[in-house]
Design a protein around this motif. Sequence first.
Motif, mmCIF file in Angstrom:
data_model
loop_
_atom_site.group_PDB
_atom_site.id
_atom_site.type_symbol
_atom_site.label_atom_id
_atom_site.label_comp_id
_atom_site.label_asym_id
_atom_site.label_seq_id
_atom_site.Cartn_x
_atom_site.Cartn_y
_atom_site.Cartn_z
ATOM 1 N N LYS A 298 0.856 -1.187 0.000
ATOM 2 C CA LYS A 298 0.000 0.000 0.000
ATOM 3 C C LYS A 298 0.888 1.231 0.000
ATOM 4 N N PRO A 299 0.582 2.219 -0.782
ATOM 5 C CA PRO A 299 -0.339 2.170 -1.921
ATOM 6 C C PRO A 299 0.264 1.334 -3.048
ATOM 7 N N THR A 300 -0.577 0.708 -3.819
ATOM 8 C CA THR A 300 -0.101 -0.248 -4.816
ATOM 9 C C THR A 300 0.522 0.405 -6.038
ATOM 10 N N ASP A 301 0.419 1.740 -6.166
ATOM 11 C CA ASP A 301 1.096 2.398 -7.291
ATOM 12 C C ASP A 301 2.476 2.903 -6.902
ATOM 13 N N HIS A 302 2.960 2.480 -5.726
ATOM 14 C CA HIS A 302 4.324 2.784 -5.295
ATOM 15 C C HIS A 302 5.180 1.534 -5.449
ATOM 16 N N ILE A 303 6.450 1.719 -5.838
ATOM 17 C CA ILE A 303 7.365 0.592 -5.972
ATOM 18 C C ILE A 303 8.676 0.889 -5.264
ATOM 19 N N SER A 304 9.386 -0.194 -4.939
ATOM 20 C CA SER A 304 10.725 -0.088 -4.369
ATOM 21 C C SER A 304 11.675 -0.889 -5.249
ATOM 22 N N CYS A 305 12.830 -0.308 -5.527
ATOM 23 C CA CYS A 305 13.849 -0.968 -6.343
ATOM 24 C C CYS A 305 15.152 -1.015 -5.558
ATOM 25 N N GLU A 306 15.843 -2.129 -5.614
ATOM 26 C CA GLU A 306 17.120 -2.233 -4.909
ATOM 27 C C GLU A 306 17.963 -3.327 -5.537
ATOM 28 N N GLY A 307 19.258 -3.042 -5.695
ATOM 29 C CA GLY A 307 20.154 -4.034 -6.245
ATOM 30 C C GLY A 307 21.592 -3.565 -6.235
ATOM 31 N N THR A 308 22.504 -4.485 -6.509
ATOM 32 C CA THR A 308 23.932 -4.196 -6.562
ATOM 33 C C THR A 308 24.394 -4.241 -8.010
ATOM 34 N N LEU A 309 25.089 -3.206 -8.420
ATOM 35 C CA LEU A 309 25.559 -3.082 -9.795
ATOM 36 C C LEU A 309 26.970 -3.657 -9.924
ATOM 37 N N LEU A 310 27.248 -4.207 -11.085
ATOM 38 C CA LEU A 310 28.591 -4.691 -11.371
ATOM 39 C C LEU A 310 29.533 -3.528 -11.644
ATOM 40 N N GLY A 311 29.041 -2.519 -12.382
ATOM 41 C CA GLY A 311 29.837 -1.340 -12.688
ATOM 42 C C GLY A 311 29.417 -0.138 -11.861
ATOM 43 N N GLU A 312 30.055 0.983 -12.118
ATOM 44 C CA GLU A 312 29.677 2.255 -11.485
ATOM 45 C C GLU A 312 28.556 2.898 -12.308
ATOM 46 N N PRO A 313 27.617 3.608 -11.648
ATOM 47 C CA PRO A 313 26.631 4.347 -12.438
ATOM 48 C C PRO A 313 27.345 5.345 -13.343
ATOM 49 N N LEU A 314 26.942 5.387 -14.606
ATOM 50 C CA LEU A 314 27.616 6.230 -15.585
ATOM 51 C C LEU A 314 27.088 7.652 -15.473
ATOM 52 N N ILE A 315 27.921 8.559 -14.984
ATOM 53 C CA ILE A 315 27.494 9.941 -14.785
ATOM 54 C C ILE A 315 27.173 10.570 -16.153
ATOM 55 N N GLY A 316 25.975 11.118 -16.248
ATOM 56 C CA GLY A 316 25.496 11.635 -17.524
ATOM 57 C C GLY A 316 24.673 10.619 -18.288
ATOM 58 N N GLY A 317 24.709 9.357 -17.824
ATOM 59 C CA GLY A 317 23.886 8.311 -18.419
ATOM 60 C C GLY A 317 22.464 8.388 -17.899
ATOM 61 N N VAL A 318 21.711 7.303 -18.099
ATOM 62 C CA VAL A 318 20.282 7.354 -17.770
ATOM 63 C C VAL A 318 19.845 6.112 -17.003
ATOM 64 N N THR A 319 18.736 6.298 -16.275
ATOM 65 C CA THR A 319 17.967 5.193 -15.729
ATOM 66 C C THR A 319 16.648 5.149 -16.497
ATOM 67 N N LEU A 320 16.145 3.948 -16.743
ATOM 68 C CA LEU A 320 14.916 3.783 -17.516
ATOM 69 C C LEU A 320 14.057 2.738 -16.825
ATOM 70 N N LEU A 321 12.853 3.130 -16.417
ATOM 71 C CA LEU A 321 11.937 2.225 -15.740
ATOM 72 C C LEU A 321 10.939 1.656 -16.735
ATOM 73 N N GLY A 322 10.771 0.324 -16.708
ATOM 74 C CA GLY A 322 9.810 -0.326 -17.577
ATOM 75 C C GLY A 322 8.857 -1.198 -16.786
ATOM 76 N N VAL A 323 7.593 -1.231 -17.201
ATOM 77 C CA VAL A 323 6.590 -2.111 -16.612
ATOM 78 C C VAL A 323 6.040 -2.989 -17.731
#
Length: 339
Positions: A298-323
């Motif tokens: 609750k509320p069901t339109d909220h999500i949580s994301c968590e994980g460990t990356l192999l590389g470093e986040p690329l500064i200037g790059g992007v995140t893209l959420l898909g359902v």
Amino acid sequence: MANTKSPFFLTVVDLISNTIVDQIPLPSNPEQPRFNPIDGMIYQTIPDDGTIATGGPNDSVLRINPTKSGAAAIVGKLAPPAGCAVRGIDIDPLTNTAIVGCALSAAQFQLDLSSGAVLNTFPGVTGTDTLYFNPNLRRWYTASSNNTNSGVLCPSTADTPPVFPVVGVFAAHTSPNNVATIVGADCSGRNGHGIGVDPIHNNVYVGARQFPANPNSTATNSPGVLVLHDPAPLAQGEVEEADAPMRPFGNFRTRGTVHFAAHNARAKLNHVPSGSNILLNVTTTVGNELVKCTRDAKPTDHISCEGTLLGEPLIGGVTLLGVGGTPIASGRIVVGDAE
């Protein structure tokens, strides 16, 4: 996946259910497809080999929308320079540009994926088949086994006509105007047209039938896999903290922030539409990495994301959420706390 025998099509596979969900018809035999995390599209090179082997009017880079089905998924067509029989392609997510390989004596070229404009051409390296981009160094590498430029100071093959196999190296730049430059070329081997890149150790791998090439014989020396190391400095240092404020695509309303602490990624996002298979794509120094997301009770339109990356986040790059395979929101990765 793309097949190279008629009828030509791009096969869409759902990796969650391990099932084929669509086949997109293509006008000719396809080369390499690449996913673009900037716009969520697939870019597929299509040579016009059936008409003109050295580059014809139907050579193109197709823009494919994976949320659509069948022929309707092809939503754009980008033209190469005249005479280019297109081959490999790969994408720099910081500039939203790609280098596209051309067969035989045509120059490789850099393509702006937003406008379709050709930003630069590279006649110093020709005869490319496959290629890859290493985001850790922000360099492209081409398997140019049919290179016709004799000025590369590499031995030719004993073929008729002879060619001078090389691995071409090209650097991405964010200024001026996102125009890439050629770094140089390393000697490769005969038939060295398949290439792989290790973005962690910054090694390049090329399978060759004969190394070194011999202008007098195809039967000397040895077959094998060449290993080339690029000692260039890393594109960025270690990232202690970074954020990606998410903004919705189209009529969606998803908002929130993805936070990075070193290799850890976590996010709390709201107004996420219903659906399963919620994944967050992150551009990192090793490529596109996925972080799994779960829907809150609750509320069901909220999500949580968590994980460990192999590389470093690329500064200037992007995140893209898909359902369910549909892009919902994206954000640009910036240093520090963006909230």
